[in-house]
Design an enzyme around this catalytic site. Sequence first.
Site, PDB file in Angstrom:
ATOM      1  N   HIS A  33      -9.420  -3.429  -0.920  1.00  0.00           N
ATOM      2  CA  HIS A  33      -7.796  -3.126  -0.432  1.00  0.00           C
ATOM      3  C   HIS A  33      -8.597  -1.464  -0.082  1.00  0.00           C
ATOM      4  O   HIS A  33      -8.095  -0.782   0.459  1.00  0.00           O
ATOM      5  CB  HIS A  33      -7.417  -3.333  -1.100  1.00  0.00           C
ATOM      6  CG  HIS A  33      -5.592  -2.128  -0.732  1.00  0.00           C
ATOM      7  ND1 HIS A  33      -4.664  -3.586  -0.371  1.00  0.00           N
ATOM      8  CD2 HIS A  33      -5.649  -0.946  -0.481  1.00  0.00           C
ATOM      9  CE1 HIS A  33      -4.230  -1.777   0.089  1.00  0.00           C
ATOM     10  NE2 HIS A  33      -4.490  -1.225   0.091  1.00  0.00           N
TER      11      HIS A  33
ATOM     12  N   CYS B 286       0.630  -1.150  -0.071  1.00  0.00           N
ATOM     13  CA  CYS B 286      -0.137   0.234   0.050  1.00  0.00           C
ATOM     14  C   CYS B 286       0.633   1.316  -0.580  1.00  0.00           C
ATOM     15  O   CYS B 286       2.003   1.643   0.700  1.00  0.00           O
ATOM     16  CB  CYS B 286      -0.578   0.234   1.279  1.00  0.00           C
ATOM     17  SG  CYS B 286      -1.830   1.294   1.084  1.00  0.00           S
ATOM     18  N   LEU B 287       0.606   2.112  -0.812  1.00  0.00           N
ATOM     19  CA  LEU B 287       1.337   3.820  -0.659  1.00  0.00           C
ATOM     20  C   LEU B 287       1.478   4.437   0.569  1.00  0.00           C
ATOM     21  O   LEU B 287       2.402   4.390   0.485  1.00  0.00           O
ATOM     22  CB  LEU B 287       0.583   4.699  -1.965  1.00  0.00           C
ATOM     23  CG  LEU B 287       0.997   4.051  -3.307  1.00  0.00           C
ATOM     24  CD1 LEU B 287       0.189   5.322  -4.369  1.00  0.00           C
ATOM     25  CD2 LEU B 287       2.154   3.671  -3.810  1.00  0.00           C
TER      26      LEU B 287
HETATM   27 ZN   LIG Z   1      -3.527   0.766   0.509  1.00  0.00          ZN
END
Ligand SMILES: [Zn+2]
Length: 178
Positions: free
Chosen positions: A137, A95-96
């Site tokens: 997500h 995830c960023l």
């Molecule tokens: Zn994410």
Amino acid sequence: MALRPVLRFPDKRLRRVSRPIGEIDESLRELARDMCDVMYEEPGIGLAAPQVDCDLRLIVVDTAWTAEDAERNPLILVNPELSEHEGKVVWTEGCLSVPEFEAEVERAERVLLRALDLDGKQLEIRAEGLQAVCFQHEVDHLDGVLFIDRISRLKRNRYVARRKKQRKREDEDESAAS
Ligand SMILES: [Zn+2]
């Protein structure tokens, strides 16, 4: 043009529950464009508005895009909702907003996503595999949930401890630079 910065764990703003979008206007289109820019630039295969500090139920997803091929067909999804979860699949997620960490997460293998597009048209997408994982997500982000909430406590605690050290170093570097 400068990209919108991505909020990173443990930023509390990632934990807000985002608001449904009432009107699709020019500022929302601009936000969607900015989110796509961030997604392709970082790069990632999905981004949710709270990651760029907007508590609105908007996500962008492009699971077909790769740097080599570079063809861009982002799905821009307003007020996305998931139903008809079926099967189970384990995927390694990142995830960023959760720097330098990946972990296996169990998700539904198939989902039905309903959302509006930027013209206000109703979309229905039956997704499976990577796209289904990505939808789950990103919709989690709209409810303030991160993928690290869905892994074992042991793994999460290890990451949280590592991230704490990392952030301390970042702070020290920043104060040394100023
Ligand atoms: Zn994410």
